[in-house]
Every structure is written in C-alpha cells, then in structure tokens.
Design a protein around this motif. Structure first.
Motif, PDB file in Angstrom:
ATOM      1  N   GLU A   9       0.931  -1.070   0.215  1.00 29.93           N
ATOM      2  CA  GLU A   9      -0.011  -0.125   0.011  1.00 29.93           C
ATOM      3  C   GLU A   9       0.623   1.348  -0.017  1.00 29.93           C
ATOM      4  O   GLU A   9       0.596   2.376  -0.697  1.00 29.93           O
ATOM      5  CB  GLU A   9      -0.953   0.183   1.184  1.00 29.93           C
ATOM      6  CG  GLU A   9      -1.800   1.314   1.299  1.00 29.93           C
ATOM      7  CD  GLU A   9      -2.607   1.350   2.600  1.00 29.93           C
ATOM      8  OE1 GLU A   9      -2.666   0.573   3.463  1.00 29.93           O
ATOM      9  OE2 GLU A   9      -3.421   2.200   2.576  1.00 29.93           O
ATOM     10  N   SER A  53      -6.269  -5.738   6.176  1.00 29.32           N
ATOM     11  CA  SER A  53      -6.256  -4.247   6.701  1.00 29.32           C
ATOM     12  C   SER A  53      -7.544  -3.450   7.104  1.00 29.32           C
ATOM     13  O   SER A  53      -8.571  -4.280   7.322  1.00 29.32           O
ATOM     14  CB  SER A  53      -5.492  -3.125   5.687  1.00 29.32           C
ATOM     15  OG  SER A  53      -6.662  -2.687   4.734  1.00 29.32           O
ATOM     16  N   ASP A  54      -7.624  -2.291   7.404  1.00 30.00           N
ATOM     17  CA  ASP A  54      -8.793  -1.886   8.033  1.00 30.00           C
ATOM     18  C   ASP A  54     -10.044  -1.923   7.010  1.00 30.00           C
ATOM     19  O   ASP A  54     -11.264  -1.797   7.167  1.00 30.00           O
ATOM     20  CB  ASP A  54      -8.668  -0.266   8.072  1.00 30.00           C
ATOM     21  CG  ASP A  54      -8.144   0.536   6.777  1.00 30.00           C
ATOM     22  OD1 ASP A  54      -7.375  -0.221   6.266  1.00 30.00           O
ATOM     23  OD2 ASP A  54      -8.441   1.541   6.655  1.00 30.00           O
ATOM     24  N   ASP A  55      -9.760  -2.072   5.672  1.00 28.68           N
ATOM     25  CA  ASP A  55     -10.730  -2.196   4.630  1.00 28.68           C
ATOM     26  C   ASP A  55     -11.595  -3.498   4.794  1.00 28.68           C
ATOM     27  O   ASP A  55     -12.839  -3.238   4.881  1.00 28.68           O
ATOM     28  CB  ASP A  55     -10.261  -2.503   3.107  1.00 28.68           C
ATOM     29  CG  ASP A  55      -9.233  -1.249   2.810  1.00 28.68           C
ATOM     30  OD1 ASP A  55      -8.437  -1.069   3.590  1.00 28.68           O
ATOM     31  OD2 ASP A  55      -9.392  -0.726   1.570  1.00 28.68           O
ATOM     32  N   ARG A  87      -4.725  -1.296  11.653  1.00 30.47           N
ATOM     33  CA  ARG A  87      -4.050  -1.500  10.449  1.00 30.47           C
ATOM     34  C   ARG A  87      -4.109  -0.533   9.245  1.00 30.47           C
ATOM     35  O   ARG A  87      -4.883  -0.515   8.441  1.00 30.47           O
ATOM     36  CB  ARG A  87      -4.699  -2.759   9.714  1.00 30.47           C
ATOM     37  CG  ARG A  87      -4.810  -4.176  10.708  1.00 30.47           C
ATOM     38  CD  ARG A  87      -3.630  -5.050  10.345  1.00 30.47           C
ATOM     39  NE  ARG A  87      -3.649  -6.268  11.437  1.00 30.47           N
ATOM     40  CZ  ARG A  87      -4.286  -7.169  11.450  1.00 30.47           C
ATOM     41  NH1 ARG A  87      -5.053  -7.479  10.387  1.00 30.47           N
ATOM     42  NH2 ARG A  87      -4.165  -7.994  12.193  1.00 30.47           N
ATOM     43  N   ALA A  88      -3.348   0.532   9.854  1.00 32.22           N
ATOM     44  CA  ALA A  88      -3.225   1.871   8.725  1.00 32.22           C
ATOM     45  C   ALA A  88      -4.827   2.259   8.635  1.00 32.22           C
ATOM     46  O   ALA A  88      -5.096   2.437   7.534  1.00 32.22           O
ATOM     47  CB  ALA A  88      -2.573   1.444   7.685  1.00 32.22           C
ATOM     48  N   ASP A 117      -4.147  -1.981  -1.212  1.00 31.43           N
ATOM     49  CA  ASP A 117      -4.979  -2.899  -0.445  1.00 31.43           C
ATOM     50  C   ASP A 117      -6.451  -2.365  -0.768  1.00 31.43           C
ATOM     51  O   ASP A 117      -7.549  -3.357  -0.619  1.00 31.43           O
ATOM     52  CB  ASP A 117      -4.783  -2.797   0.782  1.00 31.43           C
ATOM     53  CG  ASP A 117      -4.896  -1.352   1.529  1.00 31.43           C
ATOM     54  OD1 ASP A 117      -4.822  -0.382   1.093  1.00 31.43           O
ATOM     55  OD2 ASP A 117      -5.126  -1.225   3.032  1.00 31.43           O
TER      56      ASP A 117
END
Ligand SMILES: [Mg+2]
Length: 360
Positions: A28, A67-69, A128-129, A308
């Motif tokens: 990313e 991740s955050d997604d 996560r970012a 990501d």
C-alpha cells in the motif's frame, strides 16, 4: 440460480475482498511499480508477502493479514444482520458498528449500540493503517456531531460490498441498494464522487450475485447500466455526475488498450486513493481478467497507489463473479480469519431470525 450458487458467490465476494486486501496491504505504501518490481521481481507481487517487517519479530503471524478495509467491511456485514435481527434502523446500526470499530482503533470507550461479536476479535480491531478521514469523521460522530468534510477518499467505497450482497439475497431494488450504500459511505465521506462510487460498487456486486454466468461483455453491460441507476437515484443534474461517468467509461475503454496492466493503471486510471479511481481500477482489473481470480487481484494491487483498497474492491467483485470455489487455495488457506469470513457470508445468505418475533 440455486441457493448453493448464491452462497458460493456471496462467500466469494467477502473472502475475495479480504484476499485482495491482504495481497495489497504490504505494498500500500510502496509508491511506484518500479519499487514493487525491485522487491518482488519483474511481474510484481504475485502472492502474499507474509514477512511484515514493520511488526515486532515476535508479533509476526504466519497468516496473510488484511487491513482496515476488511475490518470495516465485516462490521458493515455485522450491522446489516443486527439491524434485521433487532429491527433497528439500518443506517444508525451501521454507524454504531463503525463507532465500535473506532473505539478500538482510537482506544476510546464507546457505548456499543448492540452486542458486537466482532468487537471481541483482536484481528478485527488492531490498527491496520486506518484511513484519516474515517478516523476524524468517526471522532466527530463520537463527540455527538456529524462528519464535516468534502472527502472522496476511498474509505467509503472499500467497506460497502456487503450491502450489494445483502441486497441480492433480500431482493432490494438496485435503486434501494445504491441509496443505502451511498448513505453508508456518506457517514464519513461527504463528497458526491465517494457516494456515487459506493452506490455503484454495491449495485455491481448485487448484479454479479444475481447473474449466473458473467463474461466480459456481460460485465461491461452491468457496469454501463450502473450509470442509469446512479442518475435515477441522484438526478440528472447531480454534481460531479459527468466526472463519474467519464472515469467509468475510461475504465471500460482502458481494458482494450494493449499495454501492461500496471502501465494503464498508472497512466490512465490514477492511484486509487480516491473513491472513483478505486472503483475504476477494480472495474478495469475485472474486465482484463474476468475468468481469473489471481490475475485480477495481481492486476489490481500492482501499482504505486492504494493497493489494499483497489485489491479489496476488485476482490469483492471478481469473487462475486467466479464464486468462492474458484478462489485458489494459495489465497484462502493462509488468509487470517478465513472461517469467520465464510460464516459471515453464510449468515448474509441465511435470513436472520427476528428476535422480537420469536422471544417468548
Ligand atoms: Mg487499508
């Protein structure tokens, strides 16, 4: 279409999104394809990189981390199920879900609107970012105000796939699905291009679940048709509609250009940090690799942008086309919380019990 096929497509979309997210997460913040090639070879990243050099050596899991997604996508799914089970307003429940997630991210005490099973799972709440706009908008909501920004960052579109899956299973009209997905994204991202992109993604996914065999031409039609749904919902004179239409057409046209995938993405479609580019890169990747889950994901993440999120959105779409059973084991076996994601998909397919009717 059989119930089994629908289940396979819903599983494929939710797991596929997590796979794309996990494939793109380590790149990313690698800012060019040249640099990706330097790390992974001429073809770019082709499989999960599970080295996680940014984590403490003892904390490195032998799993593919998303991740955050995917975290927020699963919270969206949980909220849809909770709203139906408890008869609570949909948008309010989704907002409560995001606040639960935000509480973990920001280490703040949030009074949960419902009992969240996901709140108990560390991997869904670790940082996560997380996107800045999601965090600042949710901080405003946490403080009792509305989000106040004009952001079209991709933090809205990357989390709405479950709305299309739910709409497919529960017979929502495409307009209804578009409106709910647009409003869900607008909880945190207020720019119209975020709203249209999110509405469009949910509708594309609903159509992919509802259509048994999808080839390149069928998918092209599904994508072109969303433009009329968006126009119906938001009106012909809605702001930024022309910009949205233009980038969708660019994504379709780009699929016929004879250049390497990454070169087309970087030269014609952008970096995917903003919602309409994320959607465009995902649509392009699906058109280029309509029968090939791996090829689609590799295309979607190998560029110098928000890999990501473009991977997650492309994975949500291609998974709804090819189905879970067509996802190669190299993507599913190492994926963290793989079983939980399948269970969530199955819960969407199975109509939840309304407790207010069954309590005795
Ligand atoms: Mg992310």
């Amino acid at each position: 279409m059989t119930e089994k096929t629908i289940q396979d497509k819903v599983r494929g979309s939710l797991v596929g999104g997590a796979c794309g997210d996990a494939l793109g997460y380590p790149v990313e913040f690698v800012y060019s394809f040249e640099e990706i090639k330097y790390r992974y070879g001429e073809m770019g990243v082709q499989q999960y990189d599970m080295s996680y050099p940014w984590l403490d050596r003892l904390q490195r899991p032998k799993k593919a981390l998303f991740s955050d997604d995917t975290q927020m996508t699963l919270y969206t799914a949980e909220a849809l199920l909770e709203a139906e089970k408890n008869g609570t307003p949909l948008l309010k429940t989704i907002c409560e879900a995001y606040l639960i997630w935000f509480g973990h991210q920001a280490d703040r005490k949030v009074k949960a609107g419902y009992e969240s099973a996901l709140s108990e799972i560390d991997e869904l709440n670790q940082r996560r970012a997380p996107g800045n706009t999601c965090m600042s908008a949710l901080l405003s909501i946490y403080r009792g105000k509305e989000a106040d920004n004009n952001s079209k960052g991709c933090g809205g579109v990357m989390r709405v796939a479950p709305i299309g899956l739910y709409g497919a299973k529960h017979g929502w009209t495409l307009q209804e699905t578009a409106r709910i997905a647009g409003e869900t994204a607008a909880l945190t991202h207020l720019h119209p291009l975020s709203t249209y992109s999110s509405a469009a993604l949910a509708v594309i996914i609903q159509q992919c679940v509802n259509t048994e065999h999808i080839d390149r031409e069928t998918f092209k039609t599904i994508v072109e048709d969303i433009l009329s749904v968006i126009t119906e919902v938001y009106g012909e004179s809605a702001p930024y509609l022309k910009e949205f239409t233009d980038i969708i057409h660019s994504a379709i046209r780009a699929a016929d250009v004879k250049l390497p995938d990454w070169e087309i993405i970087e030269n014609y479609l952008g970096e995917g940090w903003v919602a309409e580019e994320t959607l465009a890169i995902a649509v392009f990747s699906v058109l280029r690799h309509i029968d090939d889950f791996s090829g689609c994901l590799v295309c979607a993440v190998n560029h110098g942008g928000d890999s990501d999120s473009t991977g997650a959105v492309a994975g949500n779409i291609i998974g709804a086309i090819v189905g879970y059973n067509a996802i190669p084991a190299k993507f599913t076996v190492p994926l963290q919380l793989h079983e939980l994601i399948i269970d969530m998909a199955d819960a969407i397919v199975t109509k939840p019990t309304n407790t207010s009717e069954t309590d005795n």
